[in-house]
Design an enzyme around this catalytic site. Structure first.
Site, PDB file in Angstrom:
ATOM      1  N   HIS A 165      -6.360 -34.147  23.504  1.00 57.09           N
ATOM      2  CA  HIS A 165      -6.661 -33.716  22.135  1.00 57.09           C
ATOM      3  C   HIS A 165      -5.731 -32.565  21.800  1.00 57.09           C
ATOM      4  O   HIS A 165      -5.426 -31.734  22.656  1.00 57.09           O
ATOM      5  CB  HIS A 165      -8.113 -33.231  22.039  1.00 57.09           C
ATOM      6  CG  HIS A 165      -8.403 -32.426  20.804  1.00 57.09           C
ATOM      7  ND1 HIS A 165      -8.814 -33.011  19.633  1.00 57.09           N
ATOM      8  CD2 HIS A 165      -8.310 -31.094  20.556  1.00 57.09           C
ATOM      9  CE1 HIS A 165      -8.965 -32.060  18.714  1.00 57.09           C
ATOM     10  NE2 HIS A 165      -8.663 -30.888  19.258  1.00 57.09           N
TER      11      HIS A 165
ATOM     12  N   THR B 169      -1.856 -40.642  17.784  1.00 59.47           N
ATOM     13  CA  THR B 169      -3.179 -40.903  18.350  1.00 59.47           C
ATOM     14  C   THR B 169      -3.232 -42.254  19.051  1.00 59.47           C
ATOM     15  O   THR B 169      -3.799 -42.385  20.131  1.00 59.47           O
ATOM     16  CB  THR B 169      -4.249 -40.837  17.241  1.00 59.47           C
ATOM     17  OG1 THR B 169      -4.180 -39.542  16.630  1.00 59.47           O
ATOM     18  CG2 THR B 169      -5.639 -41.051  17.788  1.00 59.47           C
TER      19      THR B 169
ATOM     20  N   PHE C 242     -16.409 -44.259  14.569  1.00 64.34           N
ATOM     21  CA  PHE C 242     -16.067 -44.072  15.981  1.00 64.34           C
ATOM     22  C   PHE C 242     -16.752 -42.864  16.616  1.00 64.34           C
ATOM     23  O   PHE C 242     -16.569 -42.598  17.807  1.00 64.34           O
ATOM     24  CB  PHE C 242     -14.540 -43.947  16.155  1.00 64.34           C
ATOM     25  CG  PHE C 242     -13.915 -42.802  15.390  1.00 64.34           C
ATOM     26  CD1 PHE C 242     -13.947 -41.500  15.879  1.00 64.34           C
ATOM     27  CD2 PHE C 242     -13.292 -43.037  14.165  1.00 64.34           C
ATOM     28  CE1 PHE C 242     -13.367 -40.452  15.180  1.00 64.34           C
ATOM     29  CE2 PHE C 242     -12.697 -41.993  13.458  1.00 64.34           C
ATOM     30  CZ  PHE C 242     -12.740 -40.704  13.968  1.00 64.34           C
TER      31      PHE C 242
END
Length: 142
Positions: free
Chosen positions: A117, A93, A59
């Site tokens: 984040h 997440t 990713f």
């Protein structure tokens, strides 16, 4: 318990959705002190540097493309138990797995475009804060 420092980044999707103010309010309401903050647009190279720990993961390119796709807001936060408390506040997440009432559950659209984040350890919190802010720009709350 000692005060910890963590880095939050309000990601490009947070800025696009005009949720920066609401997310910051939730962070402050949870007892975090804002010690440094700015709006930036990361270059692809800056995003790659910040997320270098993930460079071997499939990713990585999508993540760094996304993080350099528009403005984001890095924020240095301090609080006792900051790392664990912030991760609890933002949720998992994957927003589909995030607990109800967490920031990601309420605002995120996908695993990648997940609004925010958060540092995963005290040492990473210090290191990540330093990626965006020299120490003299961080105003510690006493």
């Amino acid at each position: 318990m000692a005060t910890e420092r963590t880095l939050a980044i309000l990601k490009p999707d947070c800025v696009r959705k005009e949720k920066v103010g609401e997310v910051l309010r939730r962070i402050q309401d949870a007892g975090f002190q804002l010690c440094a903050m700015k709006m930036i647009t990361m270059s692809k190279a800056e995003a790659e540097g910040f997320y270098a720990v993930h460079e071997d993961k499939p990713f990585f390119d999508d993540l760094t493309d996304f993080m350099s796709s528009g403005p984001c807001v890095p924020v240095v936060l301090e609080k006792e138990n900051a790392i664990a408390d912030f991760r609890e506040l933002i949720g998992a997440t994957d927003p589909d797995e995030a607990a109800e009432g967490t920031i990601r559950s309420d605002f995120a659209g996908s695993i990648q475009e997940n609004i925010v984040h958060g540092s995963d350890s005290p040492s990473n919190g210090q290191k990540e804060a330093g990626y965006f802010f020299p120490e003299h720009e961080i105003v510690a709350n006493t």
